[in-house]
Design an enzyme around this catalytic site. Structure first.
Site, PDB file in Angstrom:
ATOM      1  N   TYR A 142       0.820  -1.207   0.000  1.00 39.61           N
ATOM      2  CA  TYR A 142       0.000   0.000   0.000  1.00 39.61           C
ATOM      3  C   TYR A 142       0.860   1.267   0.000  1.00 39.61           C
ATOM      4  O   TYR A 142       0.443   2.309  -0.479  1.00 39.61           O
ATOM      5  CB  TYR A 142      -0.884   0.037   1.249  1.00 39.61           C
ATOM      6  CG  TYR A 142      -2.216  -0.662   1.123  1.00 39.61           C
ATOM      7  CD1 TYR A 142      -2.292  -1.997   0.771  1.00 39.61           C
ATOM      8  CD2 TYR A 142      -3.405   0.015   1.383  1.00 39.61           C
ATOM      9  CE1 TYR A 142      -3.515  -2.636   0.686  1.00 39.61           C
ATOM     10  CE2 TYR A 142      -4.629  -0.616   1.300  1.00 39.61           C
ATOM     11  CZ  TYR A 142      -4.681  -1.940   0.951  1.00 39.61           C
ATOM     12  OH  TYR A 142      -5.896  -2.560   0.866  1.00 39.61           O
ATOM     13  N   LYS A 188       2.974 -15.505   2.085  1.00 40.37           N
ATOM     14  CA  LYS A 188       3.229 -16.192   0.816  1.00 40.37           C
ATOM     15  C   LYS A 188       4.732 -16.459   0.774  1.00 40.37           C
ATOM     16  O   LYS A 188       5.449 -16.036  -0.141  1.00 40.37           O
ATOM     17  CB  LYS A 188       2.746 -15.289  -0.339  1.00 40.37           C
ATOM     18  CG  LYS A 188       2.700 -15.967  -1.685  1.00 40.37           C
ATOM     19  CD  LYS A 188       1.613 -17.011  -1.826  1.00 40.37           C
ATOM     20  CE  LYS A 188       1.718 -17.735  -3.158  1.00 40.37           C
ATOM     21  NZ  LYS A 188       0.780 -18.881  -3.262  1.00 40.37           N
ATOM     22  N   ASP A 220      -3.105 -18.302   0.019  1.00 45.13           N
ATOM     23  CA  ASP A 220      -4.108 -18.967  -0.827  1.00 45.13           C
ATOM     24  C   ASP A 220      -4.821 -20.065  -0.044  1.00 45.13           C
ATOM     25  O   ASP A 220      -6.045 -20.202  -0.072  1.00 45.13           O
ATOM     26  CB  ASP A 220      -3.484 -19.505  -2.126  1.00 45.13           C
ATOM     27  CG  ASP A 220      -2.199 -20.284  -1.913  1.00 45.13           C
ATOM     28  OD1 ASP A 220      -1.661 -20.290  -0.787  1.00 45.13           O
ATOM     29  OD2 ASP A 220      -1.720 -20.909  -2.887  1.00 45.13           O
ATOM     30  N   ASP A 244      -6.463  -7.059   4.092  1.00 39.95           N
ATOM     31  CA  ASP A 244      -7.593  -6.372   3.464  1.00 39.95           C
ATOM     32  C   ASP A 244      -8.527  -7.408   2.840  1.00 39.95           C
ATOM     33  O   ASP A 244      -9.740  -7.402   3.054  1.00 39.95           O
ATOM     34  CB  ASP A 244      -7.072  -5.398   2.393  1.00 39.95           C
ATOM     35  CG  ASP A 244      -8.202  -4.688   1.673  1.00 39.95           C
ATOM     36  OD1 ASP A 244      -9.138  -4.223   2.352  1.00 39.95           O
ATOM     37  OD2 ASP A 244      -8.151  -4.603   0.426  1.00 39.95           O
ATOM     38  N   ASP A 248     -12.423  -9.081   4.494  1.00 38.17           N
ATOM     39  CA  ASP A 248     -13.712  -9.072   3.781  1.00 38.17           C
ATOM     40  C   ASP A 248     -14.276 -10.492   3.704  1.00 38.17           C
ATOM     41  O   ASP A 248     -15.469 -10.716   3.872  1.00 38.17           O
ATOM     42  CB  ASP A 248     -13.549  -8.532   2.343  1.00 38.17           C
ATOM     43  CG  ASP A 248     -13.780  -7.024   2.264  1.00 38.17           C
ATOM     44  OD1 ASP A 248     -13.507  -6.325   3.269  1.00 38.17           O
ATOM     45  OD2 ASP A 248     -14.215  -6.536   1.202  1.00 38.17           O
TER      46      ASP A 248
HETATM   47  C1  IPM Z   1     -10.412  -1.212   4.166  1.00 35.10           C
HETATM   48  C2  IPM Z   1     -10.629  -0.556   2.832  1.00 35.10           C
HETATM   49  C3  IPM Z   1      -9.444   0.364   2.533  1.00 35.10           C
HETATM   50  C4  IPM Z   1      -8.190  -0.511   2.483  1.00 35.10           C
HETATM   51  C5  IPM Z   1      -9.584   1.208   1.257  1.00 35.10           C
HETATM   52  C6  IPM Z   1     -10.837   2.045   1.265  1.00 35.10           C
HETATM   53  C7  IPM Z   1      -8.380   2.084   1.030  1.00 35.10           C
HETATM   54  O1  IPM Z   1     -10.812  -1.528   1.852  1.00 35.10           O
HETATM   55  O2  IPM Z   1     -10.314  -0.474   5.174  1.00 35.10           O
HETATM   56  O3  IPM Z   1     -10.373  -2.438   4.229  1.00 35.10           O
HETATM   57  O4  IPM Z   1      -7.873  -1.091   1.448  1.00 35.10           O
HETATM   58  O5  IPM Z   1      -7.539  -0.609   3.528  1.00 35.10           O
HETATM   59 MG    MG Z   2     -11.000  -3.513   2.588  1.00 33.96          MG
END
Ligand code: IPM
Ligand code: MG
Length: 358
Positions: A142, A188, A220, A244, A248
């Protein structure tokens, strides 16, 4: 009376709606538990671009730095997607994280028993799932330099120093001490040098925590194991990009991305925000789920202010509200007695907090 200064950034899309509900609940909790919160509101993301032409205005950053905590909604939307990278809403958030020095992102993924059917995964696999994703937040690909895009070639750099890995590992091991005493390092290492360094450093840190079991998993495989048998994870320690993605995934294991909170800590001031985005497609309709934001507010009370009783009360109010069948639309089909708007469920949660007799 204790008094805390909170820098509130509502952001874009559903950000304002969900933050309003979190503040509603915080007001009731602070009243009940005898402390005061002073809110100051600042712009960031698309809302700031529209007014100031930049995603993180100086006064927002300054106030965040001077506050006791930042409560944050969500940013971004199609409207600003075509801007140059440094002017995009996301760049504002990344800069805020970096400037505040919040290198540790804690993302708890816990199953609410009442919502077990909301997950796309079989109930028997889900019961008791309680994962703490510890995501490194201010390093890796990042932020790595150099980075560049030309017409026909682009690159990013994934870079980690041993010190960066060490400090986030300590946070993970400390968290595991208070939990089921297991850390899974996700990387990884079969391909990436950065992952190789992560393994070397984490093994050293682990020596200071003999009571913790350390396991390794390739990313993975971890993505697969999270849906195959999520119960095997306790603390999942990983770098920025992998964290990240996996957080999710973990949120959907728990039924809805509208449920998972986060705390970004380790720096001068912490940021408390839901893990989901600004969902512009449903903004302004009153159907967004504010629970992840309300849970983030509870994390703020716990981590930033040490107001444990108030944090516990909010968390148990949310469980009770779900148990009693109140649902927002995203989780509506599962045991719903009443489908609520964003505002309604916020009011119900705050009533439960007010009436909780503990
Ligand atoms: C998160 C979001 C952010 C990230 C984005 C909005 C920059 O996806 O907080 O998970 O990638 O960290
Ligand atoms: Mg995110």
């Amino acid at each position: 009376m204790k008094r805390y200064n909170v820098c509130v950034i509502k952001g874009d899309g559903i950000g304002p709606e969900i933050i309003d509900e979190a503040i509603k609940v915080l007001d009731v909790a602070s009243n009940k538990f005898g402390f005061e919160i002073n809110y100051e509101y600042f712009l960031m993301g698309g809302a700031a671009i529209d007014v100031f032409g930049e995603p993180l205005p100086k006064e927002t950053l300054q106030n965040a730095l001077n506050s006791d905590a930042v409560l944050f909604g969500a940013i971004g939307g199609e409207k600003w997607d075509k801007l140059e990278r440094h002017l995009r809403p996301e760049s504002g958030l990344l800069k805020l994280r970096k400037e505040l020095g919040v290198f540790a992102n804690l993302r708890p993924a816990v199953i609410f028993d009442e919502l077990i059917d909301a997950s796309s995964i079989k109930p028997e696999i889900l019961r008791g799932v309680d994962i703490m994703v510890v995501r490194e937040l201010t390093g890796g690909i990042y932020f790595g330099q150099p980075r560049e895009i030309t017409k026909d070639r682009a690159f990013n750099t994934m870079v980690y120093t041993a010190d960066e890995i060490k400090r986030i590992s300590k946070i993970a091991f400390e968290a595991a001490l208070k939990r089921r005493k297991k850390v899974t390092l996700v990387d990884k290492a079969n391909v990436l040098e950065t992952s190789q360094l992560w393994r070397e450093v984490v093994v050293e840190v682990a020596k200071e925590y003999p009571e913790i079991t350390l396991e390794y998993m390739y990313v993975d495989n971890a993505a697969m194991q999270l849906v195959r048998s999520p119960g095997q994870f306790d603390v999942l320690l990983t770098e920025n990009l992998f964290g990240d993605i996996l957080s999710d995934e973990a949120s959907m294991v728990c039924g809805s991305i509208g449920l998972l909170p986060s705390a970004s800590i380790g720096g001068k001031v912490g940021i408390y925000e839901p893990i989901h985005g600004s969902a512009p497609d449903i903004a302004g309709q009153g159907i967004a789920n504010p629970i992840a934001t309300i849970l983030s507010a509870a994390m703020m009370l716990r981590y930033a202010f040490d107001e444990t009783a108030a944090a516990d009360c909010i968390e148990s109010a949310i469980k009770a509200v779900l148990k009693d069948g109140y649902r927002t639309r995203d989780i509506a089909s599962y045991g719903a007695k009443e489908i609520c708007s964003t505002e309604e469920i916020g009011t119900i949660i705050s009533d439960y907090v007010r009436n909780d007799e503990r």
